[in-house]
Design an enzyme around this catalytic site. Structure first.
Site, mmCIF file in Angstrom:
data_model
loop_
_atom_site.group_PDB
_atom_site.id
_atom_site.type_symbol
_atom_site.label_atom_id
_atom_site.label_comp_id
_atom_site.label_asym_id
_atom_site.label_seq_id
_atom_site.Cartn_x
_atom_site.Cartn_y
_atom_site.Cartn_z
ATOM 1 N N LYS A 153 58.023 30.243 42.870
ATOM 2 C CA LYS A 153 59.111 30.682 42.002
ATOM 3 C C LYS A 153 59.521 32.107 42.363
ATOM 4 O O LYS A 153 58.697 33.022 42.359
ATOM 5 C CB LYS A 153 58.649 30.600 40.544
ATOM 6 C CG LYS A 153 59.771 30.637 39.538
ATOM 7 C CD LYS A 153 59.245 30.548 38.117
ATOM 8 C CE LYS A 153 59.672 31.783 37.404
ATOM 9 N NZ LYS A 153 59.065 32.075 36.151
HETATM 10 C C1 LIG Z 1 61.042 26.165 37.789
HETATM 11 O O1 LIG Z 1 61.066 27.385 37.082
HETATM 12 C C2 LIG Z 1 61.581 27.323 35.765
HETATM 13 C C3 LIG Z 1 61.658 28.731 35.251
HETATM 14 O O2 LIG Z 1 62.594 29.441 36.005
HETATM 15 C C4 LIG Z 1 60.727 26.411 34.933
HETATM 16 O O3 LIG Z 1 61.274 26.284 33.646
HETATM 17 C C5 LIG Z 1 60.655 25.045 35.594
HETATM 18 O O4 LIG Z 1 59.762 24.225 34.878
HETATM 19 C C6 LIG Z 1 60.179 25.158 37.047
HETATM 20 N N1 LIG Z 1 60.292 23.836 37.675
HETATM 21 C C7 LIG Z 1 59.254 23.179 38.172
HETATM 22 C C8 LIG Z 1 59.524 21.819 38.726
HETATM 23 O O5 LIG Z 1 58.136 23.648 38.195
#
Ligand SMILES: *[C@@H]1O[C@H](CO)[C@@H](O)[C@H](O)[C@H]1NC(C)=O
Length: 297
Positions: free
Chosen positions: A108
């Site tokens: 992330k």
């Molecule tokens: C990606 O990051 C967001 C926060 O920016 C989060 O809410 C989401 O669950 C994440 N997606 C995955 C597939 O981990």
């Protein structure tokens, strides 16, 4: 409609820490492992401990879910492309040492210009999948798609928060909601021009924002809102689909660094929210560091 995403997030760290890691065996292992190598400076030890804690949390979650987990790169690196690449590679390496393949991890990153370029390199050169966060505007989304990132998580609720705070309008019908409109435009653009980047809407303040995006690739929905949705007997209409995307009048745009920075600067909401989000994530990282510092002392 949606699959849940899981996230290793500093904010959760602090809470989970307080609740169940009073006797954190894994942390102690990390501690010992780090202490074993004397030539590390205090700062290096702290960084290693932070990385290790991230991985341990990710691992715990992966033990109980079939899907993927997102692990966040320290937001203090948000303007340091090489720093983000190094950190992402390091995290993937640590997961690998624990027997976890990179397919189950999303790194992330902040959707700054540097973050997006870091993601481009991580995806193309190392096959490391990225989840772009703190995304509030169309040009950020276009740059992410151009960079070939795996997934973006535009923040619907935080866009609404900004409008409620800074304009006279305090509530919106679902399809008029500025967060919903923003994600709809991004979704349509991606589908119309055949981008593979997945749109995963996140940060919802009410169920209207969720139903207003029915049809989106993925959504992150909190347990409280999921519960409300499950109680509802209203019919649910699909709002986003490929057909509507193809019919939209969106045109292809080119976004290079100059255009990106200009457009971000023109968009007061996105500019404010990106900076604010980075500050908050950074503050959380510092909080966690302080907890670890005490444990390492
Ligand atoms: C990606 O990051 C967001 C926060 O920016 C989060 O809410 C989401 O669950 C994440 N997606 C995955 C597939 O981990």
């Amino acid at each position: 409609m949606a699959r849940q995403g899981y996230i290793v997030h500093y904010r959760c760290f602090i809470i989970v820490f307080a609740l169940c890691f009073a006797k954190n065996l894994r942390l102690q292992t990390a501690h010992r492992m780090i202490l074993a190598t004397e030539e590390f400076t205090d700062e290096e030890q702290l960084t290693s401990a932070m990385d290790k804690v991230c991985i341990n949390f990710g691992k715990k979650i992966l033990d109980i879910i079939p899907g993927r987990v997102s692990t966040e790169v320290d937001a203090r690196l948000s303007f340091d492309k090489e720093g983000m690449i190094e950190k992402a590679k390091k995290l993937i390496e640590l997961y690998k040492a624990e027997g976890i393949k990179k397919d189950r991890i999303l790194i992330k990153l902040s959707s700054t210009w540097e973050g997006i370029q870091a993601a481009r390199e991580l995806e193309s050169k190392y096959g490391i999948h990225c989840n772009m966060t703190l995304l509030f505007n169309f040009y950020q989304a276009v740059a992410c798609a151009d960079a070939g990132v795996t997934l973006i998580s535009p923040f619907v609720g935080r866009i609404l928060d900004w409008h409620v705070k800074n304009t006279d309008k305090k509530s919106f019908e679902p399809l008029e909601d500025p967060g919903v409109r923003s994600v709809t435009q991004i979704y349509n653009y991606y589908k119309k021009f055949n981008y593979k980047t997945v749109v995963m809407g996140a940060s919802f303040r009410n169920t209207g924002q969720i139903t207003g995006l029915a049809g989106c690739d993925l959504l992150t929905i909190s347990p409280a809102l999921l519960e409300q949705l499950s109680q509802s007997t209203d019919s649910l209409e699909v709002q986003l689909d490929k057909k509507r995307a193809l019919e939209s009048d969106l045109e292809k745009v080119e976004v290079d660094e100059k255009i990106f920075r200009w457009q971000m600067n023109e968009d007061e909401m996105a500019n404010d929210k990106l900076s604010d989000g980075i500050r908050k994530f950074a503050a959380d990282a510092i909080k966690l560091e302080n907890v670890l510092r005490q444990k390492l002392a």
